[in-house]
Write an enzyme that holds these catalytic residues in place. Structure first.
Site, PDB file in Angstrom:
ATOM      1  N   ARG A  49       0.805  -1.220   0.000  1.00  0.00           N
ATOM      2  CA  ARG A  49       0.000   0.000   0.000  1.00  0.00           C
ATOM      3  C   ARG A  49       0.837   1.270   0.000  1.00  0.00           C
ATOM      4  O   ARG A  49       0.286   2.375   0.115  1.00  0.00           O
ATOM      5  CB  ARG A  49      -0.903   0.009   1.234  1.00  0.00           C
ATOM      6  CG  ARG A  49      -2.351  -0.342   0.942  1.00  0.00           C
ATOM      7  CD  ARG A  49      -3.262   0.213   2.004  1.00  0.00           C
ATOM      8  NE  ARG A  49      -3.202   1.659   2.040  1.00  0.00           N
ATOM      9  CZ  ARG A  49      -3.467   2.388   3.115  1.00  0.00           C
ATOM     10  NH1 ARG A  49      -3.786   1.817   4.257  1.00  0.00           N
ATOM     11  NH2 ARG A  49      -3.407   3.705   3.067  1.00  0.00           N
ATOM     12  N   ASP A  67     -13.282  -1.155   3.782  1.00  0.00           N
ATOM     13  CA  ASP A  67     -13.578  -0.335   4.958  1.00  0.00           C
ATOM     14  C   ASP A  67     -15.081  -0.138   5.021  1.00  0.00           C
ATOM     15  O   ASP A  67     -15.761  -0.124   3.978  1.00  0.00           O
ATOM     16  CB  ASP A  67     -12.872   1.018   4.884  1.00  0.00           C
ATOM     17  CG  ASP A  67     -12.977   1.784   6.194  1.00  0.00           C
ATOM     18  OD1 ASP A  67     -12.082   1.624   7.053  1.00  0.00           O
ATOM     19  OD2 ASP A  67     -13.964   2.528   6.386  1.00  0.00           O
ATOM     20  N   TYR A  89     -21.123   7.634  12.359  1.00  0.00           N
ATOM     21  CA  TYR A  89     -20.066   8.328  11.617  1.00  0.00           C
ATOM     22  C   TYR A  89     -20.637   9.495  10.819  1.00  0.00           C
ATOM     23  O   TYR A  89     -20.078  10.603  10.807  1.00  0.00           O
ATOM     24  CB  TYR A  89     -19.362   7.364  10.659  1.00  0.00           C
ATOM     25  CG  TYR A  89     -18.211   6.602  11.264  1.00  0.00           C
ATOM     26  CD1 TYR A  89     -17.046   7.256  11.661  1.00  0.00           C
ATOM     27  CD2 TYR A  89     -18.278   5.221  11.433  1.00  0.00           C
ATOM     28  CE1 TYR A  89     -15.992   6.550  12.216  1.00  0.00           C
ATOM     29  CE2 TYR A  89     -17.222   4.512  11.984  1.00  0.00           C
ATOM     30  CZ  TYR A  89     -16.075   5.181  12.374  1.00  0.00           C
ATOM     31  OH  TYR A  89     -15.026   4.493  12.920  1.00  0.00           O
TER      32      TYR A  89
END
Length: 355
Positions: free
Chosen positions: A51, A87, A162
């Site tokens: 990554r 995610d 969130y």
């Protein structure tokens, strides 16, 4: 079709007959299956290399990179299942929500959702929005062979928190203010998120995922009565939406000891348990008809091999007599964990539980 049935009209596959899938269905297993939440990620040096220079959300949209990162812990640790690298905010980003994952902070939403007018920003998710997921799952299932792939998504409550807070929170005051003060807006928000989450899980299942896990990371902030009234209906809608596929559905939250029975009621085949409640007590709270997943404290991995084995033995002893048990940590692998500790742990569980 339930998770306890063979795929209709098909011969059982090697994946279907794997230890992980058998444990999900509460069938006898050759050994207790093992996988680790966040096994694909920051604890692995090969992950950092893969990554390097690539932002988190960008990495989630590159199928070959997703496949490589997902496979890394399977190769290294010999775990019994892979978990799709992504995610929980990926589907929100895919429908146009302006957010980013900031290093050291987590997901940050540019314009939080706090009014009824804001709901219009949450459009339906289509398979075309996440075509990279379909491609990545296809690459993975071709490579994994008999090793099952677990798809996952964030549960409506955690996603709503969130979106309302604008990022991580310790108190969830804005989210809870809407939940208590405007229950109609709250219900509509969670219902819309349930549809988005279900669509995201369907994409993964239809591409070849063998099981799915619904993460309600923040549900432990709720009292049982509030969870039942204000959260359970949306989570149940998600889990019901994928029931017909016949894949095992895992439901996990942190700090949810008082909610375990309700999380099982939401429709899970497997209930994930964090490290705060012993598995035998968790089984009593959840009730019959469910497998359990868990639940070694992730911080134990920072101690000696002898201590790790002793604490693991406690988990395995508490799991004796369960209808089905998948060994996991009580939460995700911590970034500074020694990867060799995870490898030894997986081998120890396999050795200690082999028939």
């Amino acid at each position: 079709m339930s998770a306890n049935q063979s795929p209709a009209g098909q011969q059982p596959t090697a994946t279907y007959d794997s230890a992980f899938m058998k444990a999900c269905r509460r069938e006898p297993v050759p050994h207790t299956p093992v996988w680790f939440m966040r096994q694909a990620g920051r604890s692995l040096p090969e992950y950092h290399k893969a990554r390097e220079g690539i932002a988190m959300l960008d990495s989630c949209t590159r199928p070959e990179l997703v496949a490589e990162i997902t496979l890394q812990p399977v190769r290294r640790h010999k775990v019994d299942a892979a978990v799709y690298f992504s995610d929980i905010v990926v589907p929100l980003k895919a429908i146009g929500i302006d957010l980013d994952i900031k290093p050291g902070v987590g997901p940050v939403v540019e314009k939080p959702i706090r009014t009824r007018a804001d709901l219009a920003r949450l459009r339906d998710l289509t398979p075309e929005d996440v075509s990279y997921v379909t491609e990545a799952v296809g690459l993975l299932t071709a490579e994994l062979g008999p090793t099952p792939l677990i798809g996952f998504a964030g549960a409506p409550f955690t996603l709503a928190s969130y979106l309302i807070e604008g990022g991580p929170s310790r108190t969830y005051e804005n989210a809870k203010a809407i939940m208590y003060g405007d229950p109609e807006l709250w219900a509509d928000l969670l219902d819309r998120l349930a549809d988005i989450t279900a669509a995201f899980l369907k994409v993964q299942i239809e591409a070849g995922a063998s099981a799915v896990q619904l993460f309600d990371s923040w549900a432990g902030a709720l009292a049982p009565a509030d969870y039942r009234r204000s959260v359970l209906p949306a989570s149940a809608k998600v889990l019901k939406a994928v029931e017909g596929y016949g894949v095992p559905r895992i439901h996990f939250g942190v700090g949810t000891g008082e909610l375990l029975g309700l999380m099982g009621e939401a429709g899970a085949d497997v209930v994930g348990v964090d490290w705060r409640v012993p598995l035998d007590e968790a089984a009593r709270r959840v009730g019959p008809g469910k497998a359990l997943q868990g639940n070694l404290d992730p911080t134990v991995l920072f101690t000696s091999t002898e201590v790790v084995e002793a604490k693991t033995r406690e988990v395995l002893d508490a799991a004796k007599g369960l209808e089905g048990h998948i060994f996991n940590l009580g939460h995700g692998v911590m970034p500074n964990t020694d990867p060799d500790s995870l490898t030894r742990l997986a081998e120890y569980v396999h050795t200690q539980t082999a028939l």
